[in-house]
Design an enzyme around this catalytic site. Structure first.
Site, PDB file in Angstrom:
ATOM      1  N   CYS A  80      46.249  42.307  41.200  1.00  0.00           N
ATOM      2  CA  CYS A  80      45.696  43.109  40.107  1.00  0.00           C
ATOM      3  C   CYS A  80      46.477  42.763  38.847  1.00  0.00           C
ATOM      4  O   CYS A  80      47.644  43.145  38.716  1.00  0.00           O
ATOM      5  CB  CYS A  80      45.801  44.597  40.426  1.00  0.00           C
ATOM      6  SG  CYS A  80      45.261  45.658  39.082  1.00  0.00           S
ATOM      7  N   CYS A 232      39.273  44.303  34.178  1.00  0.00           N
ATOM      8  CA  CYS A 232      39.799  43.704  35.409  1.00  0.00           C
ATOM      9  C   CYS A 232      40.633  42.499  34.985  1.00  0.00           C
ATOM     10  O   CYS A 232      40.092  41.521  34.452  1.00  0.00           O
ATOM     11  CB  CYS A 232      38.655  43.284  36.335  1.00  0.00           C
ATOM     12  SG  CYS A 232      39.180  42.357  37.795  1.00  0.00           S
TER      13      CYS A 232
END
Length: 331
Positions: A80, A232
């Site tokens: 992430c 993202c």
């Protein structure tokens, strides 16, 4: 009492838990349950979040800490980018370092503190790698055996071209018009490919990208395990690599690309160290929204937040001011 934080990178929001501070660290099943409950938008803490970031001691020499990521649905992610920036900030302050490595599920990644983007808007750079176009690494099936780079996939959409790659999270990217990027097609395809389907058996992150100009993009992402999200980090990084491979007239290797998203913006620098070896630097904010004190036992139970003491940070307002001053009008 123990402390956790609500943090955000590009308004991609997470709870951050340092397991090394607990007298009894949570097991994986407990972390999955905690992620599902604390991140729930209606019954979770502070209106939930996109995921749970967990810091643990490293399992190998070199990194100063290990990051694990649990999506809001309890699934575990490989990486992430937005979350790693906030972990980098936390570990850097904890160990009094500005440049170091963090262990992730698939690689040890370099991170570094950068100049603040604005007052109370701290910025960090994180390495995004490894990169693979091998369809087995996504995995991707029934769409041929060769890498998919800016090519039609009528099985998915009769009008669009796609690029598929793992960074190491799986990503499917299409460059679209302004009408498409704001439309419902992204959410529909994201839902389709993150349920039972013949193409991406483990699901995939889907991004629509609009080219705004040289070295400038707008990206929306349907994130596996989350849904439509403000941003993202790995998706924006993967999109910049796809941008260079398919739209090279409007971008260049090793140059900063500004990527706007519904949650703000980041900068990405794409490197090619050999014909088939790529990696990216993702640069953006790492903001603390809230500091939360609660009994450690509540983390294990993961169903009662009434004992939580919330300390709100002024960094939220500072970041929103920064976004308002810098976000372009997307047509």
């Amino acid at each position: 009492m123990t402390t956790l934080f609500k943090v955000q990178g590009s308004n991609n929001k997470f709870f951050l838990l340092d397991q090394t501070q607990l007298s009894q660290p949570l097991a994986t099943t407990e972390l999955q349950k905690l992620a599902q409950n604390i991140c729930h938008p209606h019954t979770g803490l502070l209106h939930g979040a996109d995921g749970l970031l967990v810091i643990q001691d490293p399992s190998c020499p070199g990194p100063i800490g290990q990051m694990r990521i649990f999506n809001a649905d309890g699934s575990q992610a490989s990486m992430c980018g937005n979350g790693l920036r906030t972990v980098a900030r936390y570990l850097g302050a904890k160990h009094h370092l500005k440049q170091f490595q963090v262990e992730t599920l698939t690689a040890n990644l370099q991170v570094s503190q950068q100049p603040d983007w604005a007052p109370e808007v701290p910025a960090f750079s994180v390495e995004i790698s490894p990169v693979s176009f091998n369809l087995q690494d996504l995995p991707c099936t029934n769409l041929g055996e060769q890498p998919i780079v800016n090519q039609p996939l009528p099985e998915l959409d009769p009008h669009l071209k796609f690029t598929a790659l793992a960074v190491p999270n799986p990503h499917l990217i299409s460059f679209v018009t302004s009408t498409d990027v704001q439309g419902s097609g992204l959410e529909k395809l994201g839902h389709r490919l993150n349920q039972s389907n013949p193409y991406f058996p483990d699901g995939v992150n889907v991004s629509w990208a609009q080219i705004l100009g040289p070295h400038k993009l707008f990206v929306r992402t349907f994130e596996r395990g989350v849904g439509l999200t403000n941003a993202c980090g790995t998706g924006m990084s993967a999109t910049c690599l796809a941008f260079l491979l398919s739209q090279s007239a409007t971008a260049a290797w090793d140059e900063l690309i500004t990527v706007y998203n519904p949650g703000g913006q980041v900068q990405v620098r794409v490197h090619q160290s050999s014909p088939q070896h790529y990696w990216m630097e993702l640069i953006g904010n790492a903001s603390i929204m809230d500091r939360i004190e609660l009994p450690e036992s509540d983390l294990h139970r993961a169903n009662d937040w009434t004992h939580a003491i919330i300390h709100e940070s002024s960094e939220t307002a500072a970041y929103e001011k920064f976004v308002q001053e810098h976000q372009p009008k997307i047509n």
